[in-house]
Design a protein around this motif. Structure first.
Motif, PDB file in Angstrom:
ATOM      1  N   ALA A  24      42.693  -7.100 -45.205  1.00  0.00           N
ATOM      2  CA  ALA A  24      41.376  -7.397 -45.780  1.00  0.00           C
ATOM      3  C   ALA A  24      41.409  -8.720 -46.526  1.00  0.00           C
ATOM      4  O   ALA A  24      42.343  -9.001 -47.287  1.00  0.00           O
ATOM      5  CB  ALA A  24      40.952  -6.272 -46.722  1.00  0.00           C
ATOM      6  N   GLY A  25      40.364  -9.524 -46.326  1.00  0.00           N
ATOM      7  CA  GLY A  25      40.258 -10.796 -47.029  1.00  0.00           C
ATOM      8  C   GLY A  25      38.999 -11.522 -46.607  1.00  0.00           C
ATOM      9  O   GLY A  25      38.277 -11.094 -45.700  1.00  0.00           O
ATOM     10  N   ILE A  26      38.730 -12.633 -47.253  1.00  0.00           N
ATOM     11  CA  ILE A  26      37.522 -13.404 -46.995  1.00  0.00           C
ATOM     12  C   ILE A  26      37.478 -13.862 -45.535  1.00  0.00           C
ATOM     13  O   ILE A  26      38.523 -14.043 -44.893  1.00  0.00           O
ATOM     14  CB  ILE A  26      37.439 -14.630 -47.948  1.00  0.00           C
ATOM     15  CG1 ILE A  26      36.064 -15.288 -47.898  1.00  0.00           C
ATOM     16  CG2 ILE A  26      38.546 -15.632 -47.651  1.00  0.00           C
ATOM     17  CD1 ILE A  26      35.854 -16.338 -48.977  1.00  0.00           C
ATOM     18  N   PRO A 139      46.395  -7.211 -48.457  1.00  0.00           N
ATOM     19  CA  PRO A 139      45.477  -8.317 -48.755  1.00  0.00           C
ATOM     20  C   PRO A 139      45.882  -9.579 -47.991  1.00  0.00           C
ATOM     21  O   PRO A 139      47.070  -9.913 -47.916  1.00  0.00           O
ATOM     22  CB  PRO A 139      45.648  -8.522 -50.268  1.00  0.00           C
ATOM     23  CG  PRO A 139      46.362  -7.312 -50.766  1.00  0.00           C
ATOM     24  CD  PRO A 139      47.180  -6.811 -49.631  1.00  0.00           C
ATOM     25  N   VAL A 140      44.891 -10.246 -47.408  1.00  0.00           N
ATOM     26  CA  VAL A 140      45.141 -11.506 -46.707  1.00  0.00           C
ATOM     27  C   VAL A 140      44.403 -12.611 -47.461  1.00  0.00           C
ATOM     28  O   VAL A 140      43.206 -12.509 -47.718  1.00  0.00           O
ATOM     29  CB  VAL A 140      44.668 -11.459 -45.248  1.00  0.00           C
ATOM     30  CG1 VAL A 140      44.958 -12.789 -44.550  1.00  0.00           C
ATOM     31  CG2 VAL A 140      45.365 -10.312 -44.504  1.00  0.00           C
ATOM     32  N   PHE A 141      45.148 -13.651 -47.820  1.00  0.00           N
ATOM     33  CA  PHE A 141      44.592 -14.763 -48.572  1.00  0.00           C
ATOM     34  C   PHE A 141      44.561 -16.012 -47.694  1.00  0.00           C
ATOM     35  O   PHE A 141      45.154 -16.048 -46.614  1.00  0.00           O
ATOM     36  CB  PHE A 141      45.428 -15.028 -49.824  1.00  0.00           C
ATOM     37  CG  PHE A 141      45.583 -13.832 -50.719  1.00  0.00           C
ATOM     38  CD1 PHE A 141      44.533 -13.414 -51.531  1.00  0.00           C
ATOM     39  CD2 PHE A 141      46.769 -13.101 -50.753  1.00  0.00           C
ATOM     40  CE1 PHE A 141      44.662 -12.312 -52.351  1.00  0.00           C
ATOM     41  CE2 PHE A 141      46.910 -11.997 -51.582  1.00  0.00           C
ATOM     42  CZ  PHE A 141      45.855 -11.600 -52.386  1.00  0.00           C
ATOM     43  N   THR A 142      43.872 -17.042 -48.156  1.00  0.00           N
ATOM     44  CA  THR A 142      43.965 -18.327 -47.479  1.00  0.00           C
ATOM     45  C   THR A 142      45.399 -18.843 -47.618  1.00  0.00           C
ATOM     46  O   THR A 142      46.235 -18.234 -48.288  1.00  0.00           O
ATOM     47  CB  THR A 142      42.955 -19.328 -48.054  1.00  0.00           C
ATOM     48  OG1 THR A 142      43.202 -19.507 -49.461  1.00  0.00           O
ATOM     49  CG2 THR A 142      41.524 -18.840 -47.842  1.00  0.00           C
ATOM     50  N   LEU A 143      45.712 -19.956 -46.998  1.00  0.00           N
ATOM     51  CA  LEU A 143      47.097 -20.419 -46.901  1.00  0.00           C
ATOM     52  C   LEU A 143      47.718 -20.695 -48.262  1.00  0.00           C
ATOM     53  O   LEU A 143      47.099 -21.314 -49.131  1.00  0.00           O
ATOM     54  CB  LEU A 143      47.161 -21.706 -46.077  1.00  0.00           C
ATOM     55  CG  LEU A 143      46.647 -21.648 -44.640  1.00  0.00           C
ATOM     56  CD1 LEU A 143      46.772 -23.029 -44.000  1.00  0.00           C
ATOM     57  CD2 LEU A 143      47.375 -20.606 -43.824  1.00  0.00           C
ATOM     58  N   SER A 144      48.945 -20.247 -48.420  1.00  0.00           N
ATOM     59  CA  SER A 144      49.743 -20.691 -49.553  1.00  0.00           C
ATOM     60  C   SER A 144      50.122 -22.149 -49.327  1.00  0.00           C
ATOM     61  O   SER A 144      49.938 -22.700 -48.231  1.00  0.00           O
ATOM     62  CB  SER A 144      51.012 -19.847 -49.670  1.00  0.00           C
ATOM     63  OG  SER A 144      51.875 -20.108 -48.561  1.00  0.00           O
ATOM     64  N   PHE A 260      35.229 -10.689 -51.107  1.00  0.00           N
ATOM     65  CA  PHE A 260      36.456 -11.440 -51.371  1.00  0.00           C
ATOM     66  C   PHE A 260      36.197 -12.914 -51.658  1.00  0.00           C
ATOM     67  O   PHE A 260      37.041 -13.765 -51.386  1.00  0.00           O
ATOM     68  CB  PHE A 260      37.447 -11.298 -50.200  1.00  0.00           C
ATOM     69  CG  PHE A 260      37.805  -9.882 -49.884  1.00  0.00           C
ATOM     70  CD1 PHE A 260      38.624  -9.144 -50.714  1.00  0.00           C
ATOM     71  CD2 PHE A 260      37.304  -9.262 -48.747  1.00  0.00           C
ATOM     72  CE1 PHE A 260      38.936  -7.824 -50.431  1.00  0.00           C
ATOM     73  CE2 PHE A 260      37.610  -7.951 -48.448  1.00  0.00           C
ATOM     74  CZ  PHE A 260      38.431  -7.222 -49.294  1.00  0.00           C
ATOM     75  N   VAL A 261      35.030 -13.221 -52.232  1.00  0.00           N
ATOM     76  CA  VAL A 261      34.743 -14.590 -52.656  1.00  0.00           C
ATOM     77  C   VAL A 261      35.375 -14.850 -54.015  1.00  0.00           C
ATOM     78  O   VAL A 261      35.905 -15.933 -54.278  1.00  0.00           O
ATOM     79  CB  VAL A 261      33.219 -14.845 -52.726  1.00  0.00           C
ATOM     80  CG1 VAL A 261      32.923 -16.242 -53.268  1.00  0.00           C
ATOM     81  CG2 VAL A 261      32.591 -14.665 -51.347  1.00  0.00           C
ATOM     82  N   ILE A 262      35.306 -13.866 -54.910  1.00  0.00           N
ATOM     83  CA  ILE A 262      35.905 -13.982 -56.237  1.00  0.00           C
ATOM     84  C   ILE A 262      36.854 -12.816 -56.470  1.00  0.00           C
ATOM     85  O   ILE A 262      36.725 -11.756 -55.848  1.00  0.00           O
ATOM     86  CB  ILE A 262      34.843 -14.025 -57.356  1.00  0.00           C
ATOM     87  CG1 ILE A 262      34.015 -12.727 -57.387  1.00  0.00           C
ATOM     88  CG2 ILE A 262      33.959 -15.253 -57.217  1.00  0.00           C
ATOM     89  CD1 ILE A 262      33.043 -12.631 -58.553  1.00  0.00           C
ATOM     90  N   TYR A 263      37.819 -13.028 -57.350  1.00  0.00           N
ATOM     91  CA  TYR A 263      38.780 -11.997 -57.727  1.00  0.00           C
ATOM     92  C   TYR A 263      38.790 -11.884 -59.242  1.00  0.00           C
ATOM     93  O   TYR A 263      38.847 -12.892 -59.956  1.00  0.00           O
ATOM     94  CB  TYR A 263      40.180 -12.359 -57.230  1.00  0.00           C
ATOM     95  CG  TYR A 263      40.360 -12.177 -55.734  1.00  0.00           C
ATOM     96  CD1 TYR A 263      41.151 -11.146 -55.235  1.00  0.00           C
ATOM     97  CD2 TYR A 263      39.752 -13.043 -54.818  1.00  0.00           C
ATOM     98  CE1 TYR A 263      41.333 -10.982 -53.862  1.00  0.00           C
ATOM     99  CE2 TYR A 263      39.911 -12.881 -53.452  1.00  0.00           C
ATOM    100  CZ  TYR A 263      40.704 -11.849 -52.982  1.00  0.00           C
ATOM    101  OH  TYR A 263      40.871 -11.679 -51.629  1.00  0.00           O
ATOM    102  N   LEU A 284      38.288 -17.995 -57.776  1.00  0.00           N
ATOM    103  CA  LEU A 284      37.723 -18.153 -56.440  1.00  0.00           C
ATOM    104  C   LEU A 284      38.793 -17.954 -55.377  1.00  0.00           C
ATOM    105  O   LEU A 284      39.954 -18.347 -55.566  1.00  0.00           O
ATOM    106  CB  LEU A 284      37.108 -19.543 -56.282  1.00  0.00           C
ATOM    107  CG  LEU A 284      35.874 -19.834 -57.151  1.00  0.00           C
ATOM    108  CD1 LEU A 284      35.570 -21.329 -57.132  1.00  0.00           C
ATOM    109  CD2 LEU A 284      34.670 -19.044 -56.657  1.00  0.00           C
ATOM    110  N   ALA A 285      38.401 -17.371 -54.238  1.00  0.00           N
ATOM    111  CA  ALA A 285      39.354 -17.085 -53.166  1.00  0.00           C
ATOM    112  C   ALA A 285      40.067 -18.325 -52.666  1.00  0.00           C
ATOM    113  O   ALA A 285      41.173 -18.239 -52.124  1.00  0.00           O
ATOM    114  CB  ALA A 285      38.639 -16.396 -52.005  1.00  0.00           C
TER     115      ALA A 285
END
Length: 399
Positions: A24-26, A139-144, A260-263, A284-285
């Motif tokens: 799950a993620g943006i 949880p899946v995030f944008t790139l590290s 998943f726009v804000i945490y 912000l994501a």
């Protein structure tokens, strides 16, 4: 396709474990690509292609009015023997009652199931009913930053040259794979943001006053890393001649979180050892979301450094809090099982060293303590507090 080893390692750990794996993620953070990676990995490990069932449920890819029964039947008819089937389902939240179909496949067939979604409706009460104790959330995030360098095919020895670009451009894979200037990158991210707002919030929740909703989003973006108050937003909007209730503000924030726009990051009292219900913060994501909404402003970099560190800690599996000690603040308290670490974030060390280091030294335990900075003088430690450049912190194998 560039592999994201962090997520592949997690999926391999849970392969053939009788749990539904929920990524799950943006939107556009890379979930669909991770499923493609999983498909390739399954094939390379000897699973035949006809025992991997993939389906995508965006509005462009599915029949209008598809039900959970249609979903179940379409998958079940592809299962022609009793051997194990690997089921990869993308953007399942678009199917009402999808969890019933998935539960039936889990119970009544020899399956290993993976699903993705862009709205935390995935975590709704229906899942508690149908999949209670039978799913794992990934949880899946944008790139590290490490992944960003991989996408750019840049050596870690040159990392500090790319760090400013990462801070400005953010970590959406589609941006990292291109060679865009700032303006073009923000146009792409604005398109992603608009898609999220339209599909996951305004349509789903029948938001009629989009202008007012968007003003709340801008307020949150302007105040990343600052203690949040719904009353402050209401008061601010009133000063602009606009009327909005505290309840409506909280609804907007909840919808932004679910998309998943804000945490949310809660405050933790280090002396009372309790989570506090006030003065929480929002992040912000992705840093690029702020710049596509507000435009790039060098003065905002300090809060975005904090944003980046917050998500790096989440990626590494920490529960992350804001620390409170008397009237002072620790930017982050990161907890993982019986371990913890403390992190202060600042743009320039000489200007802020007394406050940042002093607050950490007031914590009387022996867990690791860091000041993370962009300062070129970063390195070494002061009375046990490690002074680390942001690039080194983000690329460290172990904190």
């Amino acid at each position: 396709m560039i592999v994201r080893p962090h997520y592949m390692d997690i999926l391999q750990t849970y392969r053939d474990v009788p749990l539904v794996k929920i990524l799950a993620g943006i939107r556009r953070c890379g979930k669909s690509t991770i499923l493609e990676m999983l498909h390739d990995d399954l094939k390379s490990s000897g699973v035949s292609d006809d025992h991997i069932i993939s389906a995508r449920y965006t509005s462009e890819d599915m029949d209008e009015g598809m039900t959970d029964k249609d979903m179940y039947n379409a998958i079940k008819e592809k299962m022609i023997d009793d051997e194990r089937y690997y089921i990869l389902l993308d953007e399942v939240q678009e199917i009402g009652g999808w969890e019933k179909a998935v539960n039936s496949l889990l119970e009544n067939a020899n399956t290993d199931i993976y699903v993705t979604g862009s709205n935390s409706k995935l975590m709704s009460s229906e899942i508690s009913t149908y999949l209670s104790g039978r799913y794992i959330l990934i949880p899946v995030f944008t790139l590290s930053f490490a992944e960003y360098l991989d996408f750019k095919k840049v050596s870690r020895s040159l990392s500090k040259e790319l760090l400013n670009e990462y801070i400005r451009m953010g970590g959406f894979p589609i941006v990292a794979l291109g060679n865009f200037d700032d303006r073009s990158a923000y146009q792409i991210v604005e398109g992603i943001y608009t898609s999220v707002i339209t599909n996951d919030i305004t349509k789903r929740h029948n938001v009629t006053n989009f202008d007012l909703f968007n003003r709340v989003v801008k307020y949150v973006a302007e105040n990343v890393g600052k203690p949040f108050s719904a009353n402050a937003i209401v008061k601010f909007l009133k000063s602009e001649g606009r009327s909005l209730s505290v309840e409506a503000v909280y609804n907007y924030l909840e919808w932004l979180e679910k998309a998943f726009v804000i945490y949310r990051c809660q405050r933790y009292d280090l002396q009372g050892k309790s989570v506090l219900k006030t003065q929480e913060k929002f992040y912000l994501a992705d840093t690029s979301l702020k710049y596509c909404i507000m435009g790039f402003n060098p003065k905002s970099i300090s809060s975005m450094l904090e944003n980046i560190v917050h998500f790096e800690l989440l990626r590494r599996g920490y529960e992350v809090y804001i620390g409170k000690i008397d009237t002072r603040e620790i930017d982050f308290v990161a907890v993982q099982r019986d371990e913890r670490l403390y992190v202060q974030v600042c743009r320039s060390l000489p200007e802020e060293s007394d406050r940042e280091i002093g607050n950490l030294l007031d914590i009387k335990d022996h867990y690791p303590k860091y000041v993370v900075t962009l300062d070129a003088l970063a390195g070494g430690n002061i009375n046990g507090v490690k002074i680390v450049h942001l690039a080194d912190f983000l690329l460290s194998d172990r904190l």
